[in-house]
Every structure is written in C-alpha cells, then in structure tokens.
Design a protein around this motif. Structure first.
Motif, PDB file in Angstrom:
ATOM      1  N   LYS A 579       0.835  -1.195   0.000  1.00 27.69           N
ATOM      2  CA  LYS A 579       0.000   0.000   0.000  1.00 27.69           C
ATOM      3  C   LYS A 579       0.874   1.252   0.000  1.00 27.69           C
ATOM      4  O   LYS A 579       1.923   1.294   0.635  1.00 27.69           O
ATOM      5  CB  LYS A 579      -0.911   0.024   1.225  1.00 27.69           C
ATOM      6  N   TRP A 609       3.988   1.536   2.618  1.00 29.02           N
ATOM      7  CA  TRP A 609       3.903   1.035   3.986  1.00 29.02           C
ATOM      8  C   TRP A 609       4.450  -0.391   4.078  1.00 29.02           C
ATOM      9  O   TRP A 609       4.067  -1.266   3.306  1.00 29.02           O
ATOM     10  CB  TRP A 609       2.454   1.019   4.479  1.00 29.02           C
ATOM     11  N   TYR A 611       4.230  -1.542   7.294  1.00 31.65           N
ATOM     12  CA  TYR A 611       3.311  -1.887   8.378  1.00 31.65           C
ATOM     13  C   TYR A 611       2.531  -0.644   8.746  1.00 31.65           C
ATOM     14  O   TYR A 611       3.059   0.471   8.705  1.00 31.65           O
ATOM     15  CB  TYR A 611       4.093  -2.387   9.608  1.00 31.65           C
ATOM     16  N   ARG A 612       1.258  -0.836   9.050  1.00 31.92           N
ATOM     17  CA  ARG A 612       0.487   0.255   9.629  1.00 31.92           C
ATOM     18  C   ARG A 612      -0.591  -0.317  10.527  1.00 31.92           C
ATOM     19  O   ARG A 612      -1.152  -1.383  10.257  1.00 31.92           O
ATOM     20  CB  ARG A 612      -0.089   1.192   8.574  1.00 31.92           C
ATOM     21  N   LYS A 613      -0.885   0.403  11.560  1.00 27.35           N
ATOM     22  CA  LYS A 613      -1.866  -0.021  12.559  1.00 27.35           C
ATOM     23  C   LYS A 613      -3.188   0.654  12.231  1.00 27.35           C
ATOM     24  O   LYS A 613      -3.359   1.859  12.425  1.00 27.35           O
ATOM     25  CB  LYS A 613      -1.388   0.379  13.953  1.00 27.35           C
ATOM     26  N   TRP A 615      -6.429   0.903   9.129  1.00 28.81           N
ATOM     27  CA  TRP A 615      -6.438   1.363   7.741  1.00 28.81           C
ATOM     28  C   TRP A 615      -7.456   2.476   7.505  1.00 28.81           C
ATOM     29  O   TRP A 615      -7.721   2.852   6.374  1.00 28.81           O
ATOM     30  CB  TRP A 615      -6.733   0.185   6.800  1.00 28.81           C
ATOM     31  N   PRO A 620      -2.022   6.683   9.766  1.00 26.97           N
ATOM     32  CA  PRO A 620      -2.361   5.684  10.782  1.00 26.97           C
ATOM     33  C   PRO A 620      -1.915   6.119  12.177  1.00 26.97           C
ATOM     34  O   PRO A 620      -1.113   7.049  12.320  1.00 26.97           O
ATOM     35  CB  PRO A 620      -1.579   4.454  10.328  1.00 26.97           C
ATOM     36  N   GLY A 623       2.860   3.294  12.290  1.00 31.36           N
ATOM     37  CA  GLY A 623       3.205   2.649  11.030  1.00 31.36           C
ATOM     38  C   GLY A 623       4.699   2.655  10.775  1.00 31.36           C
ATOM     39  O   GLY A 623       5.467   3.345  11.449  1.00 31.36           O
TER      40      GLY A 623
END
Length: 693
Positions: A579, A609, A611-613, A615, A620, A623
């Motif tokens: 993403k 990204w 990682y992201r916490k 969506w 976020p 991330g």
C-alpha cells in the motif's frame, strides 16, 4: 558523419550529467550551514590542528551556506554567503559601514534605506533582546581617549587629565548627551571637510543640568542647541584615522562625533546619548513605544524638529525629533543579543546601492551567491505585535498585517532579482524552515521564483511523527519546479535527549535523521545536513551539552561520513503488493506516487507502507513507512503525533523487508544480510540491498 554527431552528443550529455551530479557521496549531496570558529580538537587524534578540520570540511560537502572564510576554498565549492536583506543592524556592521560611505559619496540620504513609522507606535514585547540596550541605553558606537595626540579606546570609568579629550561617536544624530562626572565638559562637534573627513571642531552651545543618579553620582545632562543640518563625518582627521581598531570605522562608517574636554583632572564614569525609545517597566505588560516621523512637522526642513516646531506639530501623533528615531524595529522578535531595523525595498536608488554591496562583498569572499535567513520574518504579526499606531510611511500600510507583509515580500523579490542580475548568480538561497510556500498567502509567486535553493532548517528530527512526514509534499513540489532544497536533520527530542551520555543514543538519532532525509532525497536537487538540537552553528568543538564527548569537531561528529559513503543508488518505484503512503494537505490526500496535488505539480516520492496499525484515514496511529532505492531501502517507524516521548521507549517491532538487505550503521559498517528488521519507536534505518527484491 551522423555517427560522429551522435558520439559528440552523447559525450556532451555525459559531461553535463557529471557536472550536475558530481558530489562527494554517491547517493546524495551534502552541505554545511554557517561553518566557522574552528577549534583545535582536544579529544581525537584524527586532526592535529584547527586548520586540518577546516580542510576536512572543504572536502566533505558539496555546498556551503555561509563561508569557509577563505576565498580560495570558497571558490572550490558552491558557497552562499550569509545575508539578511530585510534588516540592518542597529549597531552598524560591515554592510552598514560600506553603505554609509557610499551614500555619502553619492550624496544620498541614508535614511531612505530604512522603513519608518509615520505615527507613534506601541509594540507589545514579551522579552527584550539585550541588543536593544545599544539604543535603550544610548551607548556610543565608539569612545576614544586622545592623549598627546595618541588615540586609544576609552574604557570607562577613567580619569582624564587636562589636555586630554574624549571623542564620542554615535551612529545617528542626537540632541542630548549625558555625562556622569563631577562637572560638565566643554563640547565641540566634528565639522566635515570636502573629503567628508573631520575638517575642524566647532564649539557646541549646550545647556547643562545636573542631577543625582541612582548611585549618588552627578549626571550632567546637556541639551544641544540647533542640531539640525548636522552632517556625519568619516573618522579621519588630518590624514590620521580616529580609530583604535573598530572595523566599521575602517570601512568608512560616518558617525556624528563630539569631543569632550575638562580644564582639570576629572573622573568620567559614563557617556551616553539620550534614548528616544520608551519602554514599560519590568514586571508590567511590556511594550516599546517608537516615535513616528512626519516631515510636515519639520517646517524649516533641517532634519530636526526643534521645540517651536514640536509645540506646533502639523501631525501631533508623530513625536520623533529625528527621522532615524522612527525606524521599524521588530522588538520582541529579535535573536538574543540582536537589534535590527527593517530595510526599505521601495526606493530604487537604495536598492541599486545595496545590490552593489553584495556584488562587491561576494567577489571579495569568492562566493557563489547568497543565503537569505529568516525569509518568513517580514512585516506580519510574527514580527510586529502592534497595540497602537503602526502606519509605515514608505508603504502606507500597517505593520503586523498580512497586507503589509505581502507588499513587502513582493518588494523583496524585486530587490533579490536585482541582486541576481548584478552578481550573475544562480545560487540564491532562503531559509524558510518548515514553512510551506503554497500555504502562506504572504509569499507571492515571484518570491518563490527568484530563489534557487531553500534551506529547510531543523526540518527533520527523530520524533517527527507520521503526520509531519506525510505533510512534506512541498519538497517534491519545489523539486518539480527545478528548485533545490537543503534539508536539515537535527537530533532534537530524540534518544540523545533522554540519554545524553549514551554513544549509541547519539548515533541512533543521526542514523534516523539520515533515513528520514533519504525519504525526501531528490538526486541533484537536495542536500543533507546533520546537526544538533540547537540553532547555534559553527565548526567549533563539541561540549557535553551537544555530544556524548566534548572536544571533537561538531561537523565531523554529526555528519555520518561512513553511512554516506555506502551507495544505496537512486530512488526508484515502490515494489508491487504494498500500500502506498498518502500525502496529506488539510482534508485532501493523494498517493505519494502522484505527480499532481490539486493545482501543484509534484515529483513522485514513491513511499509505501511496510506496516500500519489500522487502515482508516490517511495517517495511521502507528506505522512503518519505506522508500526503495536501486541499491537500498530506507524505513521509519513512528506514531501519528510528533514528540511523544514515551514512544521512544516502545518495544521493538519486527517488520518484514521486500528483499534481502544489510543495515547500515553510523560508522558505515553493515549488518549480516537480513529479511526482517526490528525497529524501536521513532526509529529510522538505512539498508543496503543484497539481492534483487
């Protein structure tokens, strides 16, 4: 013949590519900001002398904002000398001295180079700069003791013998003088000859009044009669310099000069000129009243409002006796120890004169161009908090308003364009810090157009947060417009703040800063500078307040030379399956691969990204963002907000990488090949590619 043409064309293209991208390090350009004050290192054997440090700096950056204080070294780099076109110092410096001499030579009124209040104006001031003491205390520009026809700097208190003289110089005309001594002196003022030097000393008619001061000392207050038409003089008499090492006087500064003498031995404790600025007492809501000047009040046009004219003023709201007393001072918004007047960009004659100063000064120093500091500090509320008055004579607008700031910015753009034409430079830089030029209506398009390089001072810091990163699209808009940017990474608010004695904490902050910078890197258009948490620049040695060890050169410590030597290639498109990070501008968002953000054209950034916490939303709560290079990768883990100190102590987070990499450390060493990485809170990393993702 056609093949020969193509070979020649390719050779030229290759040559231009080398010219554009030739740099010290493989993946980015680097810079110094205001180097100088080199010290002999005390805690490293790498350098033997201060000059060795200077030579090292000359080899380890592509451009300099400031000067290496050596014309030959300056010419080997791109050096942009420090300028501040919107101010002149209250206590004249080199530029004011040069302008003073040239204005006299061309028979120009030096006051035309300044902005003036047209009415008495009161400014709210939270804190007074010590530099204002020069005006608030009426300090002389220079004091000379003359004894047996020899000159020396007069350091009061001192005892004058019969036959001695005390010469007091002011950088402005005055009508009152105060002397702390047991008796008033005989006073004469310098009279100019045809060359502008001291041709004679004319006795001054003066009325004295004695008062008892705070320390029970007698203060002699003198009021000069008829100070109008008093001309300034150059500090030369009969071919001899009336000077004891004052640089401004050596450069031809013209001052208003009086000679004080006593018939008997006299102890003199102080000499000062009567201040005209009115300051509220400490403890109250502080303010500064600057008197306004209206030429209609000066009926005989001698440059001075005498008592009769003052009593019958056409404009009672303008109480300045001399025009210089109405100069604009951004009180409350000065650097510590500084005092500035705002310059006038509306006078074409003065603009040409000032452009001549830069032309001469840059040639003398071997400079490529100039770096204008504090470009956002003009005439708006961030400089003038007006509670009464505020009308500016030269603009017919009020200080502290967006309208005055916008008009002034447009005039400044015209002036800087004139400087570029006179000097032929293509290197005009401006410091705008974090200001987004597309967000501020004060900045006209032609001011953006005249600047070639933008200093983003303290733009990056370890605890920057995701929201601020995702608002940084303007770097890519400047790049699309062909502008260059110097992006500064500081350690403010990072791990070194929590553990200032930790070697690893300082190194991690610098590693994070370089990783953040590589997110914005546009080869050939951006330059990297690493600094500490302060705004005090230079090349001196570290202390325990700004490094884990004192006594080593700052730029040598802060620039991660080993990391920069590792070639990670050039930014490339993001890998598939990830993403994309979005740019955020108010309630609008676009992907970081976009080439357009509303009406603004962009170069693609290609952030994505790992990682992201969550969506929901463009930014976020937490991330890990990344940017891919042809031979590397950069990553940064953060939460949405900046400066959440507790997040610096967050547990490490393991993230998978889009291929096999080696982590690059502060000294340039590499880790074992890895396919995942553990990152702490507000931590960035630079990675070298091992194999194709």
């Amino acid at each position: 013949m056609q093949n020969l043409w193509w070979r020649c064309a390719l050779s030229m293209l290759a040559w231009f590519a080398c010219q554009v991208y030739a740099q010290v390090y493989p993946s980015t350009g680097t810079a110094w900001v205001l180097p100088g004050g080199w010290d002999e290192p005390q805690a490293t054997s790498y350098f033997d002398t201060a000059d060795a440090v200077k030579q090292w700096e000359g080899r380890h950056a592509d451009l300099v904002l400031g000067s290496l204080h050596d014309p030959e070294m300056n010419q080997k780099l791109i050096t942009m000398g420090y300028i501040y076109s919107q101010k002149l110092n209250c206590r004249p410096g080199n530029q004011s001295a040069w302008l003073s001499a040239e204005a006299a030579r061309q028979d120009l009124d030096i006051e035309d180079g300044y902005l003036h209040f047209a009415e008495d104006t009161v400014l709210a001031v939270k804190q007074f700069s010590r530099g204002l003491d020069y005006l608030l205390e009426g300090q002389p520009y220079h004091l000379l003791r003359v004894r047996d026809q020899q000159f020396s700097t007069a350091r009061l208190p001192l005892t004058l013998q019969p036959g001695d003289a005390l010469i007091a110089m002011a950088s402005y005309p005055f009508d009152r003088v105060q002397v702390t001594a047991l008796s008033p002196p005989e006073v004469a003022r310098a009279v100019t000859d045809d060359a502008g030097h001291v041709g004679d000393w004319a006795p001054v008619e003066i009325t004295w009044q004695s008062d008892i001061g705070a320390q029970k000392q007698l203060i002699q207050s003198g009021r000069l009669h008829q100070p109008g038409h008093w001309r300034s003089v150059q500090a030369v008499e009969q071919g001899r310099a009336l000077n004891s090492g004052k640089r401004g006087l050596e450069l031809g500064l013209r001052t208003w000069m009086i000679r004080l003498q006593w018939p008997t031995a006299t102890r003199v404790h102080s000499v000062r000129f009567q201040p005209w600025l009115q300051r509220t007492p400490q403890g109250a809501q502080q303010s500064l009243m600057i008197p306004g000047w209206d030429g209609q009040n000066d009926r005989n046009r001698d440059g001075y409002i005498d008592d009769d004219e003052f009593a019958a003023r056409v404009n009672p709201n303008a109480s300045a006796r001399f025009r210089h007393q109405a100069r604009l001072i951004p009180a409350g918004h000065l650097w510590p120890g500084a005092c500035w007047y705002r310059t006038n960009f509306a006078d074409p004659v003065w603009n040409r004169l000032r452009a001549g100063w830069y032309q001469a000064d840059w040639k003398r120093q071997g400079l490529s161009g100039g770096y204008n500091d504090d470009m956002a500090k003009l005439l708006g509320k961030n400089q003038f908090q007006v509670t009464e008055g505020g009308l500016i004579a030269e603009l017919a607008q009020r200080a502290g308003t967006a309208e005055a700031a916008a008009t002034y910015a447009a005039q400044q753009a015209d002036f800087l364009q004139l400087v570029k034409q006179r000097t032929g430079t293509g290197w005009l830089a401006a410091n705008i810090s974090r200001l987004n030029l597309w967000h501020d209506s004060v900045w006209p398009a032609k001011l953006r157009a005249v600047v070639d390089l933008w200093l983003r001072e303290h733009y990056l810091h370890p605890a920057m947060g995701l929201a601020r990163m995702q608002q940084g699209w303007d770097i890519f808009a400047l790049g699309k417009a062909g502008d260059k940017s110097l992006i500064m990474a500081s350690v403010k608010g990072g791990r070194s703040h929590l553990a200032p004695a930790s070697v690893r904490a300082w190194q991690q902050d610098i590693e994070t800063g370089l990783a953040q910078y590589y997110f914005f890197n546009l080869p050939g258009l951006t330059y990297y500078h690493s600094w500490n948490q302060t705004y005090l620049y230079g090349s001196g040695n570290t202390t325990l307040r700004n490094w884990h060890r004192e006594g080593v050169p700052k730029n040598w410590a802060y620039q991660p030379t080993g990391m920069l030597k590792v070639d990670i290639g050039r930014p490339i498109s993001p890998p598939g399956g990830y993403k994309l990070v979005q740019w955020v501008n108010g309630d609008k968002q676009v992907k970081s691969t976009a080439t357009q953000f509303g009406e603004v054209s962009l170069m693609p950034a290609n952030w994505f990204w790992l990682y992201r916490k969550g969506w929901l939303g463009a930014v976020p709560d937490e991330g890990v963002m990344a940017r891919r290079y042809s031979d590397g990768l950069v990553v940064y883990r953060a939460v949405k907000a900046h400066d959440e100190q507790r997040f610096l102590l967050a547990e490490p987070l393991r993230v998978s990488l889009p291929g096999e990499y080696q982590r690059v450390f502060y000294d340039g060493s590499l880790s074992e090949p890895i396919r995942y990485l553990e990152l702490g809170g507000y931590e960035g990393a630079v990675l070298k590619r091992v194999s194709s993702p």
